[in-house]
Scaffold this motif. Structure first.
Motif, short mmCIF file in Angstrom:
data_model
loop_
_atom_site.label_atom_id
_atom_site.label_comp_id
_atom_site.label_asym_id
_atom_site.label_seq_id
_atom_site.Cartn_x
_atom_site.Cartn_y
_atom_site.Cartn_z
N ALA A 78 -0.90 -19.06 4.08
CA ALA A 78 -0.42 -19.10 5.47
C ALA A 78 0.49 -17.91 5.76
O ALA A 78 0.32 -17.22 6.78
N LEU A 79 1.46 -17.66 4.87
CA LEU A 79 2.38 -16.54 5.08
C LEU A 79 1.63 -15.20 5.02
O LEU A 79 1.82 -14.33 5.87
N GLY A 80 0.78 -15.06 4.02
CA GLY A 80 0.02 -13.82 3.89
C GLY A 80 -0.99 -13.64 5.01
O GLY A 80 -1.21 -12.52 5.48
N GLY A 81 -1.59 -14.74 5.46
CA GLY A 81 -2.56 -14.66 6.55
C GLY A 81 -1.92 -14.19 7.84
O GLY A 81 -2.46 -13.32 8.54
N ALA A 82 -0.77 -14.76 8.19
CA ALA A 82 -0.06 -14.33 9.39
C ALA A 82 0.36 -12.86 9.27
O ALA A 82 0.23 -12.08 10.22
N ALA A 83 0.86 -12.49 8.08
CA ALA A 83 1.27 -11.10 7.85
C ALA A 83 0.08 -10.15 7.96
O ALA A 83 0.20 -9.02 8.46
N MET A 84 -1.09 -10.62 7.53
CA MET A 84 -2.30 -9.80 7.58
C MET A 84 -2.66 -9.44 9.03
O MET A 84 -3.00 -8.29 9.33
N VAL A 85 -2.59 -10.44 9.91
CA VAL A 85 -2.92 -10.21 11.31
C VAL A 85 -1.93 -9.23 11.94
O VAL A 85 -2.33 -8.28 12.64
N VAL A 86 -0.65 -9.42 11.67
CA VAL A 86 0.37 -8.52 12.22
C VAL A 86 0.20 -7.12 11.65
O VAL A 86 0.29 -6.11 12.38
N ALA A 87 -0.07 -7.02 10.35
CA ALA A 87 -0.26 -5.71 9.72
C ALA A 87 -1.47 -4.99 10.30
O ALA A 87 -1.45 -3.77 10.51
N GLY A 88 -2.53 -5.73 10.59
CA GLY A 88 -3.71 -5.11 11.21
C GLY A 88 -3.39 -4.54 12.58
O GLY A 88 -3.91 -3.49 12.95
N TYR A 89 -2.53 -5.22 13.32
CA TYR A 89 -2.15 -4.76 14.65
C TYR A 89 -1.21 -3.56 14.57
O TYR A 89 -1.35 -2.59 15.33
N VAL A 90 -0.27 -3.60 13.64
CA VAL A 90 0.76 -2.55 13.56
C VAL A 90 0.28 -1.33 12.78
O VAL A 90 0.54 -0.19 13.18
N ARG A 91 -0.44 -1.56 11.68
CA ARG A 91 -0.81 -0.46 10.79
C ARG A 91 -2.32 -0.23 10.66
O ARG A 91 -2.73 0.62 9.88
N GLY A 92 -3.11 -0.97 11.38
CA GLY A 92 -4.55 -0.77 11.34
C GLY A 92 -5.19 -1.28 10.07
O GLY A 92 -4.65 -2.14 9.37
#
Length: 284
Positions: A78-92
């Motif tokens: 859950a924590l990694g999944g949410a971070a993954m989505v945010v990272a995709g938006y911020v860092r591609g």
């Protein structure tokens, strides 16, 4: 005295198998929330995607535990999944891959706190869940980063919904030949033709009027690709549910099942739409 002739039984009408009014109401409500967040503040939409990912992971891991005794660790997912989505938006894409790698490492370490029996099975399921739900969802967040990001995401959502609607409408009315009877008996070849036709028309309109520098013929290609990926995604989740012996992944959405039952065609379609739009009109 002969018995009176019995009236002939009335023919049975086809049924969708779900509460159609509830399904429509929930679908409209979800659509309103998604569109509002998409065009008001991009970050809010990213949050909506992250919440959907976490709930989807919860449903998937819960069903795996209940039906197969597979204990994929939910907390790091859950924590990694949410971070993954945010990272995709911020860092591609680079950020998404790094977050995916760290999530995988966290799953491996977290499961070490429990007895070693079935370790390999549990972490394999965890890595699969991390890729299947949050990683594929990061492509939606990456679409949003373009100048016309909201229009790209809207195109992705519209084409997937139109494809599903075309498959249902044509398959319900004209469906005769089964597409994959052992996986999803309700799907027909005629429904697939409907999905392709509806999605290609919608794709031509979206690329012509919504996407900067888009062309109608590109929309035809995009619509065809979406119809295929959405159908494969639906069949893929049906395969998982058949293996687990369940009809739906959850009960959160009346008339629809769970969040995962709505994400099934969206998740594998996201990277397809992202890639084709980048090839057709650039990353924005």
């Amino acid at each position: 005295m002969p018995d009176a002739a019995q009236p002939a039984p009335k023919p049975q009408k086809k049924s969708a198998g779900r509460d159609l009014s509830a399904a429509i109401g929930v679908g409209v409500g979800l659509g309103a929330v998604i569109v509002a967040s998409l065009f008001i503040v991009k970050a809010v939409f990213v949050g909506v995607v992250a919440v959907a990912v976490v709930v989807g992971l919860w449903e998937l891991t819960k069903r795996l535990d209940e039906r197969k005794g597979i204990r994929a660790p939910l907390v790091p997912l859950a924590l990694g999944g949410a971070a993954m989505v945010v990272a995709g938006y911020v860092r591609g894409a680079e950020g998404a891959w790094v977050a995916m790698a760290l999530t995988t490492l966290a799953v491996l370490v977290w499961r070490m706190t429990e007895p070693p029996e079935n370790y390999l099975r549990d972490v394999t399921a965890g890595v699969f869940a991390a890729f299947y739900v949050p990683f594929l969802a990061t492509f939606v967040a990456m679409m949003l980063t373009a100048d016309d990001g909201p229009q790209r995401v809207l195109t992705f959502l519209l084409l997937t919904v139109v494809s599903d609607t075309g498959a249902y409408a044509v398959g319900w009315r004209f469906g005769r030949k089964k597409l994959a009877p052992r996986i999803s008996p309700g799907k027909t070849r005629e429904g697939l033709v409907g999905a392709v036709g509806f999605a290609m028309v919608a794709g031509a309109l979206c690329l012509e009027f919504l996407i900067d520098d888009g062309a109608w013929w590109q929309g035809l290609v995009l619509g065809l690709a979406v119809a295929v990926s959405a159908t494969l995604g639906d069949l893929g989740e049906s395969m998982i549910k058949r293996d687990l012996g369940i009809k739906d992944m959850g009960t959160l959405l009346p008339g629809h099942g769970g969040i995962m039952d709505r994400l099934d065609s969206l998740l594998p379609t996201a990277p397809v739409v992202w890639l084709l739009l980048v090839l057709f009109v650039g990353s924005g």
